[in-house]
Structure formats: C-alpha cells, structure tokens
Design a protein around this motif. Structure first.
Motif, PDB file in Angstrom:
ATOM      1  N   LEU A 292      -7.891 -28.651  40.103  1.00 40.36           N
ATOM      2  CA  LEU A 292      -7.623 -27.237  39.840  1.00 40.36           C
ATOM      3  C   LEU A 292      -6.348 -26.784  40.525  1.00 40.36           C
ATOM      4  O   LEU A 292      -5.553 -26.022  39.957  1.00 40.36           O
ATOM      5  CB  LEU A 292      -8.806 -26.387  40.310  1.00 40.36           C
ATOM      6  CG  LEU A 292     -10.065 -26.415  39.435  1.00 40.36           C
ATOM      7  CD1 LEU A 292     -11.206 -25.682  40.132  1.00 40.36           C
ATOM      8  CD2 LEU A 292      -9.791 -25.789  38.077  1.00 40.36           C
TER       9      LEU A 292
ATOM     10  N   THR B  32      -1.126 -28.826  33.862  1.00 44.60           N
ATOM     11  CA  THR B  32      -2.392 -28.297  33.358  1.00 44.60           C
ATOM     12  C   THR B  32      -3.018 -29.207  32.317  1.00 44.60           C
ATOM     13  O   THR B  32      -4.235 -29.431  32.326  1.00 44.60           O
ATOM     14  CB  THR B  32      -2.190 -26.897  32.759  1.00 44.60           C
ATOM     15  OG1 THR B  32      -1.462 -26.077  33.661  1.00 44.60           O
ATOM     16  CG2 THR B  32      -3.521 -26.253  32.469  1.00 44.60           C
TER      17      THR B  32
ATOM     18  N   LEU C 121      -9.705 -23.155  35.116  1.00 47.50           N
ATOM     19  CA  LEU C 121      -8.295 -23.539  35.067  1.00 47.50           C
ATOM     20  C   LEU C 121      -7.536 -22.690  34.058  1.00 47.50           C
ATOM     21  O   LEU C 121      -6.405 -22.250  34.327  1.00 47.50           O
ATOM     22  CB  LEU C 121      -8.173 -25.022  34.716  1.00 47.50           C
ATOM     23  CG  LEU C 121      -6.766 -25.603  34.636  1.00 47.50           C
ATOM     24  CD1 LEU C 121      -6.033 -25.434  35.959  1.00 47.50           C
ATOM     25  CD2 LEU C 121      -6.811 -27.072  34.227  1.00 47.50           C
TER      26      LEU C 121
END
Length: 507
Positions: free
Chosen positions: A159, A168, A191
């Motif tokens: 995270l 990401t 997230l």
C-alpha cells in the motif's frame, strides 16, 4: 523503517523509493499525496524545450490500455538466471534498472515458477528490491516478486509503495495475489482511494464486478473520477455500481446525483474513445431520463449544467440501436430542463467576475447556452491575456478587426519576438499568439504587427503560422518580404526555411 535510512549497500547516497514514500506518508498522510510527491527520486533533469514530456507512469498506462507490448524474453531469462544463481542483489538491481518492468513482469513470474527456486528465495529478492531500490523499474519488479511469493504481512509495504502512481499497477496486482480471499478486494479498494490518476485507473479496474456495497457506492460518487480521463472508468462505474438502480432511490443524495451526471457525461464523450461509451451501456436511456428529472428538481450548479450540456450535445447523434421515440423523448426532456432560466442566470453570474476561479467552466457553459458574453470575455483577457481557451471563444464572437486590435493591445509583442528557437509548445502568451495568427490566414490584410512578432518567435509552429498568414495576402506589404528574408537567414528548421523560400519566390 525511518525515512532516508534505506540505502543501497554500495554506500551510494541516493534516496530509496521506500524512504521517499515513508517521508511523503509522514508529511501528507496515507494519500492521495500532492503532485510534488510524484517527483520521483530517480527522475532525470527535464529540458525546457517545449516538447511534450511523457512520464513513465503515463507510458505504462498508455501501453497497457492501447498499444500493448511484447515480453522481452531475453531479459526474462537473464533476470531469472541472476535470481537462480543468487547473484548479489546490487547486481540484480543494476540489471533491472535498465529494463522495462512491463516487458518482464508476467513472463518472469511464469519462468520462475518453472525453475528450482524456493518461494523464500524469490521473496527475499523481491523485498530487498522493494525496500532498497533507487530505480523505478527495479522497484516495480521487486513488487512483482513480492506479489508472487509474499502473503498478508506485505500489505503495508504494498500500500505504501502503491500510493506512488508509478507503482500502483504492480502493487494492486500484488495485493490481489498476497492477501487472504476476503481481504483482497478491500486492499485494492483502499489503494484506489489513495491515488488519483493512472494509479486510480489501474486500481479501480481491478474492482470490476464487486458486490461490496461500500465499493459500489464509492464508484458512483467518486471512484470513476481520475486525473487522466473519466471516460476510462465511467463504464465500469455504471455497471459495477448499478447506476440506474441507485438513481431510482426516491431521495438520492447530492453526491450520487453529481456522480451520475459525471458518469453519464463521460459515457457520451467516450463514444469512440479509450473505452466503451454510452452505446454499450444497456440502461443508458432510462438512466439519462432519470438524471434529467433529478437535475431539473435539484440544486443548480455549474458542474451539473456542464453535464446537462454535454449529454444534450450527444443526443444530436444517438446510438443507432436506440428507439427513435426514446431519443425524441430525451431530447425534449433535456431541452426543457436547460430552458429553466436558472441555468442561464448561473452561467452569467459565473462570468461576471473575470478573476473568478470558476470562470472557465462558466464560460464553457455560457457558450453551450449560446449566451452573448463577449464583453465578459474581453474583461477576462484584460486580466489574463494568456487564457488560450478565452481567445478561442473570442474568435467565434468578435469580428476580425476587434480581435486583432485586442491582441495587439494585450499581447507583449516585443517580448514575443524572442527567437528563433526550436520549441514546439510555448508559454501562454505564445500559445495565444499562435491561435490568433493562425486565424489571420483567413483574414488577409490584418494584424501585420502580430505577424512580425510571430516571425521572430522562438516557437516553430508560431513562425510557420506567420508565413502562412502572409502567403494568404493578395498583395503583401513590401516590408513583409524583408522580415521573411531576415527570418530565413536565422531559421533553424529546414522545412520552415523551404516555406519561407516559397513565399519569397526562391523555392
């Protein structure tokens, strides 16, 4: 883990990505982080040459969504060998720093699964790269390896690193692979709330089909929004979030109404765009009708006016499979809603103050309502002569003489004679000059001072527009030839020199 303490073992003083994310988290919380947090530790210096800059996170997004990519099988074998032979992590890092993670990640995981490497061996290499890495591609592969061999204890690390948009995509996939069955979606959901641009797109796409009420509600109100294009996520939000069903609530909250307008307007813009548009949304007609009813009865805001205007424009060319009666009913309904006097009053109020932060949106809405706002636009340009959107709007409202006089008054022509150069994109004044001089090609005989400044500007496109404007003159003034000869003598671009030669009769 303290900020700044995770370094490569070489004694190098470079900041690790983990230290950077810990620092940003300490300063700004879990995310989203401010834009400057995305200035990555290994970012090379950028040259101010006016050329478009494409960050690697954008390249990853574009390649995964539009162009595709072929795996680098040679690099996969090389990296797998380094891992199998237990090469020093520093050497592995150096090799991965030169690689493209997208071209390695999937094939590398498959390759390692077929080799005699223990899960712990893969995991320790991945954690080291993720924690100590100072190059983005190496850290990405570290996250991939953690995803292939880690477990629920890696959630915090994934995270944290995933809050950087650059990572990401990799963190979201790793969370799905490492977290327990009941926690995978919730981890990706957390997230997704931490990121806003390509990271938001990558994370939300992995929430498709969710039946979690909290996730569905968030998708409809906020989750589809992103800093790239809402069109990427609007189809997913409409279907996974059950948009039409949510709109049938007798008293929907304001955030849902705003979200519905954003999703529906993104869907109509998305026809032929990066994903499916309104024609692929099976409940489009009833959802559009219900939204019109809610907008008619609800609060009047510029955002809602923008959504209504966007949808109305699309109704002029609806999907072929929509029933004609449905199309006519929608057209009438949206025309009736937009005919409410409060919308015009709202737009006019928005352009009354030329210094207002909401001026651009109000101007756009006023244009959509065909309101006469030329005086307000001129007032805006007197406050901000760099406002290219306003110059474009003035082009359609002002007569050519008024436009040229305004530009000659407001633009710093002496300062704009700052070339030649090889810039492709200039600052606001230069972009405004390009816009106006481009228009002069349609109005020969006007704007000679603007053309002269443009011929001497540092922007290639601005100079080219100047030459083409002069070529449109039936009888160019004598001094123009001297200006072009002087510009030709110092012009760095060969193609533009040829255009100047043609103008001078030498080509």
């Amino acid at each position: 883990m303290n900020p700044g303490t995770r370094k490569l073992s070489t004694g190098d003083d470079e900041l690790t990505f983990l230290a950077h994310t810990i620092s940003m988290s300490s300063l700004h919380g879990p995310g989203p982080w401010p834009p400057h947090a995305m200035d990555l530790p290994d970012e090379p210096p950028r040259q101010d040459d006016g050329r478009p800059y494409m960050p690697s996170v954008v390249m990853d997004g574009v390649r995964t969504h539009h162009f595709g990519f072929a795996p680098d099988l040679g690099a996969v074998q090389e990296v797998a060998d380094l891992l199998q032979w237990r090469a020093p992590y520093q050497r592995l890092h150096e090799r991965l720093a030169e690689a493209c993670a997208l071209e390695l990640c999937d094939e590398l995981v498959s390759e390692l699964a077929g080799r005699e490497l223990s899960r712990r061996q893969v995991y320790e290499a991945g954690r080291w790269l993720a924690e100590h890495g100072t190059r983005r591609e190496a850290v990405k592969i570290g996250i991939v390896l953690v995803g292939a061999s880690g477990d629920e204890r890696d959630r915090e690390l994934l995270l944290l690193l995933g809050t950087l948009e650059e990572f990401t995509l990799y963190a979201a996939v790793a969370l799905l692979r490492t977290q327990p069955a009941g926690e995978r979606e919730r981890a990706v959901f957390e997230l997704a709330g931490r990121v806003t641009a390509w990271g938001r797109i990558h994370a939300v796409e992995r929430l498709e089909g969710s039946d979690d009420p909290e996730v569905k509600a968030w998708l409809l109100r906020e989750g589809f929004r992103n800093g790239v294009m809402d069109e990427y996520l609007a189809p997913l939000a409409a279907t996974t979030g059950d948009l039409y069903s949510a709109l049938l609530d007798p008293e929907p909250d304001e955030a849902l109404v705003d979200g519905a307008g954003g999703i529906l307007s993104a869907l109509v813009r998305g026809e032929g765009g990066p994903t499916t548009g309104i024609s692929a949304y099976g409940e489009a007609v009833p959802a559009l009708a219900r939204y019109a009813d809610l907008a008619a009865a609800g609060e009047a805001t510029l955002r809602r006016l923008d959504h209504l205007l966007t949808i109305r424009r699309h109704l002029s060319e609806p999907p072929e499979h929509w029933l004609p009666a449905d199309v006519q009913a929608l057209r009438r309904r949206y025309a009736d809603v937009l005919a409410q006097p409060r919308w015009a009053e709202l737009a006019l109020a928005g352009v009354a103050d030329p210094r207002s932060d909401g001026f651009a949106l109000a101007q756009y809405c006023a244009q959509g309502l065909a309101l006469p706002i030329l005086p307000q636009l001129v007032a805006r340009l007197r406050v901000d002569p760099c406002d290219g959107f306003t110059w474009q709007h003035v082009l359609g409202l002002a007569d050519p003489g008024t436009l040229v006089a305004l530009a000659e008054e407001l633009l710093p022509l002496d300062d704009l004679a700052n070339g030649p150069g090889d810039r492709l994109i200039g600052d606001g004044h230069e972009q405004a000059l390009e816009t106006i001089v481009t228009e002069l090609e349609r109005h020969p005989g006007l704007g000679l001072p603007l053309v002269r400044a443009a011929l001497r500007n540092r922007g290639i496109r601005v100079r080219r527009c100047a030459v083409r404007a002069l070529r449109a003159w039936p009888e160019p003034p004598e001094e123009a030839a001297a200006w072009v000869r002087a510009a030709h003598a110092v012009e760095p671009d060969g193609a533009l020199r040829d255009e100047m030669d043609a103008y001078l009769g030498q080509g």
